[in-house]
Design a protein around this motif. Structure first.
Motif, PDB file in Angstrom:
ATOM      1  N   CYS A  16      75.671  56.917  29.060  1.00 14.90           N
ATOM      2  CA  CYS A  16      74.534  55.768  29.506  1.00 14.90           C
ATOM      3  C   CYS A  16      75.371  54.369  28.984  1.00 14.90           C
ATOM      4  CB  CYS A  16      73.467  56.163  28.678  1.00 14.90           C
ATOM      5  SG  CYS A  16      72.464  57.265  29.271  1.00 14.90           S
ATOM      6  N   GLN A  19      78.090  52.949  31.779  1.00 13.02           N
ATOM      7  CA  GLN A  19      77.910  52.848  33.128  1.00 13.02           C
ATOM      8  C   GLN A  19      78.337  51.707  33.699  1.00 13.02           C
ATOM      9  OE1 GLN A  19      74.004  53.764  35.078  1.00 13.02           O
ATOM     10  NE2 GLN A  19      73.401  53.972  32.948  1.00 13.02           N
ATOM     11  N   LYS A  22      75.789  47.623  38.637  1.00  7.77           N
ATOM     12  CA  LYS A  22      75.416  47.716  40.175  1.00  7.77           C
ATOM     13  C   LYS A  22      76.159  46.676  41.238  1.00  7.77           C
ATOM     14  CE  LYS A  22      70.750  49.620  39.288  1.00  7.77           C
ATOM     15  NZ  LYS A  22      69.417  49.504  39.609  1.00  7.77           N
ATOM     16  N   GLN A  25      72.394  43.805  43.782  1.00  3.35           N
ATOM     17  CA  GLN A  25      70.945  43.815  43.212  1.00  3.35           C
ATOM     18  C   GLN A  25      69.943  43.799  44.533  1.00  3.35           C
ATOM     19  OE1 GLN A  25      70.277  44.050  40.000  1.00  3.35           O
ATOM     20  NE2 GLN A  25      72.478  44.343  39.798  1.00  3.35           N
ATOM     21  N   GLY A  29      64.863  47.475  43.988  1.00  2.00           N
ATOM     22  CA  GLY A  29      65.477  48.160  42.803  1.00  2.00           C
ATOM     23  C   GLY A  29      66.266  49.695  43.357  1.00  2.00           C
ATOM     24  N   TRP A  30      66.028  50.006  44.459  1.00  2.00           N
ATOM     25  CA  TRP A  30      66.870  51.061  45.219  1.00  2.00           C
ATOM     26  C   TRP A  30      67.880  50.754  46.264  1.00  2.00           C
ATOM     27  CZ3 TRP A  30      65.521  55.863  43.332  1.00  2.00           C
ATOM     28  CH2 TRP A  30      64.273  56.048  42.715  1.00  2.00           C
ATOM     29  N   ASN A 114      65.723  56.579  48.283  1.00  2.00           N
ATOM     30  CA  ASN A 114      65.196  56.748  47.057  1.00  2.00           C
ATOM     31  C   ASN A 114      65.736  58.080  46.559  1.00  2.00           C
ATOM     32  OD1 ASN A 114      63.119  58.643  45.731  1.00  2.00           O
ATOM     33  ND2 ASN A 114      61.820  56.858  45.945  1.00  2.00           N
ATOM     34  N   ASN A 132      67.404  55.936  40.285  1.00  2.00           N
ATOM     35  CA  ASN A 132      67.976  54.683  40.453  1.00  2.00           C
ATOM     36  C   ASN A 132      68.412  53.700  39.341  1.00  2.00           C
ATOM     37  OD1 ASN A 132      65.099  54.480  39.412  1.00  2.00           O
ATOM     38  ND2 ASN A 132      64.770  52.428  40.303  1.00  2.00           N
ATOM     39  N   GLU A 133      68.036  54.445  38.053  1.00  2.00           N
ATOM     40  CA  GLU A 133      68.657  53.689  36.874  1.00  2.00           C
ATOM     41  C   GLU A 133      70.153  54.033  36.583  1.00  2.00           C
ATOM     42  OE1 GLU A 133      67.201  50.850  35.389  1.00  2.00           O
ATOM     43  OE2 GLU A 133      65.662  51.118  36.907  1.00  2.00           O
ATOM     44  N   ASN A 134      70.586  54.981  37.176  1.00  2.00           N
ATOM     45  CA  ASN A 134      71.953  55.507  37.210  1.00  2.00           C
ATOM     46  C   ASN A 134      72.709  54.810  38.111  1.00  2.00           C
ATOM     47  OD1 ASN A 134      74.301  57.175  37.445  1.00  2.00           O
ATOM     48  ND2 ASN A 134      73.541  58.932  36.473  1.00  2.00           N
ATOM     49  N   ASN A 135      73.473  53.880  37.384  1.00  2.00           N
ATOM     50  CA  ASN A 135      74.472  52.900  38.256  1.00  2.00           C
ATOM     51  C   ASN A 135      75.238  53.555  39.100  1.00  2.00           C
ATOM     52  OD1 ASN A 135      72.690  51.055  37.063  1.00  2.00           O
ATOM     53  ND2 ASN A 135      74.397  49.886  36.057  1.00  2.00           N
ATOM     54  N   PHE A 138      73.766  54.933  41.754  1.00  2.00           N
ATOM     55  CA  PHE A 138      72.820  53.856  42.734  1.00  2.00           C
ATOM     56  C   PHE A 138      73.956  53.335  43.708  1.00  2.00           C
ATOM     57  CE2 PHE A 138      72.657  49.290  43.652  1.00  2.00           C
ATOM     58  CZ  PHE A 138      71.177  49.192  43.932  1.00  2.00           C
TER      59      PHE A 138
END
Length: 155
Positions: A16, A19, A22, A25, A29-30, A114, A132-135, A138
């Motif tokens: 974590c 990471q 992203k 942006q 958020g997806w 998604n 989606n929070e795992n860059n 993503f």
């Protein structure tokens, strides 16, 4: 047992903390992209082709959504770690799921991905984690959408 749990927690915290940023942006958020075409069907057909070529199984299809899954029964360390995080030793192997929401806009088509992973417990309960929070995940799916755009627009 305590050493194993401590190792898993340390590995997850390290992952974590390191990471990447992203690459894009997005409003949702997806991962998402807009493709310059008015032909929504060709976009859906392209997504079907590319996902089936890479071993994903079509689970569900509607006019504005495609849902694919892929079971990770490789027995790899990542598969075991994911299975342990979502369930226990008796749970099913991790099942990766991706849904593409496809919207027709004036002169273009918008796709939003998604992404989730799930595992079913012995009693039937399904535990799911959205990614989606795992860059890293993503970015991989954003890159996939970028490739879709290049392929469909001929760039």
């Amino acid at each position: 047992m305590k050493k194993t749990l401590l190792f898993l927690v340390a590995a997850m915290l390290t992952a974590c903390a390191s990471q990447p940023a992203k690459i894009s942006q997005t409003a949702s958020g997806w991962p998402e992209i807009e493709i310059s075409t008015a032909d929504k069907k060709s976009v859906k057909d392209y997504i079907l082709l590319k996902n089936s070529e890479s071993g994903w199984n079509l689970e569900q299809e509607s006019d504005s959504m495609l849902s694919f899954s892929k079971l990770d029964s490789s027995g790899s360390f990542n598969a075991a770690l994911t299975q342990a995080a979502l369930g226990n030793a008796y749970s099913t192997p991790p099942k990766y799921e991706v849904k593409y929401f496809i919207s027709q806009l004036p002169g273009r088509v918008k796709i939003v991905s998604n992404i989730a992973v799930s595992s079913q417990m012995p009693g039937g309960q399904v535990n799911r984690m959205f990614l989606n929070e795992n860059n890293t995940v993503f970015n991989a799916y954003q890159e996939q959408l970028n490739r879709f755009k290049r392929g469909l627009e001929g760039n």
